[in-house]
Design a protein around this motif. Sequence first.
Motif, short mmCIF file in Angstrom:
data_model
loop_
_atom_site.label_atom_id
_atom_site.label_comp_id
_atom_site.label_asym_id
_atom_site.label_seq_id
_atom_site.Cartn_x
_atom_site.Cartn_y
_atom_site.Cartn_z
N SER A 66 -0.21 76.97 122.47
CA SER A 66 -1.22 77.05 122.38
C SER A 66 -2.12 77.26 122.72
CB SER A 66 -0.99 75.72 121.25
OG SER A 66 -0.47 74.28 121.82
N SER A 68 -6.51 74.66 123.98
CA SER A 68 -7.58 74.48 123.02
C SER A 68 -8.55 73.96 123.72
CB SER A 68 -7.77 72.76 122.28
OG SER A 68 -6.88 72.02 123.50
N SER A 107 -9.18 75.45 119.07
CA SER A 107 -8.39 75.80 119.33
C SER A 107 -7.52 76.34 118.69
CB SER A 107 -7.30 73.82 118.64
OG SER A 107 -7.28 73.65 117.97
N GLN A 109 -3.13 77.51 117.49
CA GLN A 109 -1.61 77.44 117.75
C GLN A 109 -1.14 78.49 117.23
OE1 GLN A 109 -0.67 73.54 118.95
NE2 GLN A 109 -3.07 73.54 118.33
N ASN A 110 0.91 78.44 117.84
CA ASN A 110 1.52 79.41 117.88
C ASN A 110 1.62 80.81 117.55
OD1 ASN A 110 3.07 77.11 115.71
ND2 ASN A 110 1.45 77.33 114.26
N TYR A 139 -3.95 74.39 128.46
CA TYR A 139 -2.74 75.03 127.06
C TYR A 139 -1.23 74.58 127.75
CZ TYR A 139 -1.93 77.77 130.95
OH TYR A 139 -1.35 77.75 132.30
#
Length: 339
Positions: A66, A68, A107, A109-110, A139
């Motif tokens: 992840s 951001s 951001s 994720q995954n 991250y």
Amino acid sequence: MSAERSRLIYVDDTSPLISYKEPGHWAGGDKYYSATGNTINGGPFNKTLRALSGSGSFNFNFTGPSVSVIASFVGSGLPSWTCFIDGNALISNVVPQVTASSVEICSLQNIVIKATPSNLTVNASGSDDRPFLFDRIQYALDPSVIMDNATVVVDAFDNQIHYDSGWSKLGSIGMETSVRGSSMSFDFVGIQLTWVTTIDVNANTTTNSSAKYSIDNGTLFPFQVNAQNSTVQMYNLISFQTPILPPGPHRLFVQYGNDSSGTAPLILDHLVIQNFTRPPSTSPSHARLPKGAIAGIVIGTLIGFAIIVVGLIRVIRSRKVTAASSQRYTAPNYGDGSR
């Protein structure tokens, strides 16, 4: 205690790992710090910002599940930006059109971990009255990647932090204690540690209290535990920061104070660990002889062996001759018959 969360890596706007395009449009954002340093989210990380007036971009390669991007804003208007991961545009977060710091603007994720790092690119545009103020990238750390000289963020719920029974969860924010003498400890590897707190809104915590910390069972240093003096919750505030430590493993110990007049609880939101660059490990080198020396040793050994063999043969032959002589018949001497 909740399960261990993924640790984060902070990459400050000053990091040489970030590549800026159109460098003439980017400048240090020191003049904006006074406006963004006292917001509810605390100030910019490391008290630095990179300001963009005009059009520009930056990119950064990373390996993690992840990521951001964090920015600050001043005034009532917003600059524009678009974030990309490996060329795919991300949806920008909705942010307030007010002065603020430590705001997540995009951001993802995954993220699937690949053999090659992922690429983050941010295209942005700002102006003198509405600059794009880039703060940091954060991250999640991929456990398979060894991080040297990195800034590692350890969540308060990390299962490597050891709290005594006087601590309890403060919702999803972190851990807190109001029990006098309660303590915690944490083993880490690095050269500096920062304790980051949150000041909770609570009418019963209106007076400052105190606590102490030590490194490696050394001197206990006092620090102030601030009470709430606002009607809003305050985040990302620094309680203390250690001096620069020798590179290597260390132990943090923190104890809530015995000041009976203070009511403010001690709260841990997260710890920030400045890691260090480990020297490359080298296998012990084995000295090698020159080929000529090796050949000389071999030839000398063979000659010596030949001399020994020849010597043994001569000794064996000599013994055989001696043995044969001793066994030869000799006629008795009876004389010539004369008296």
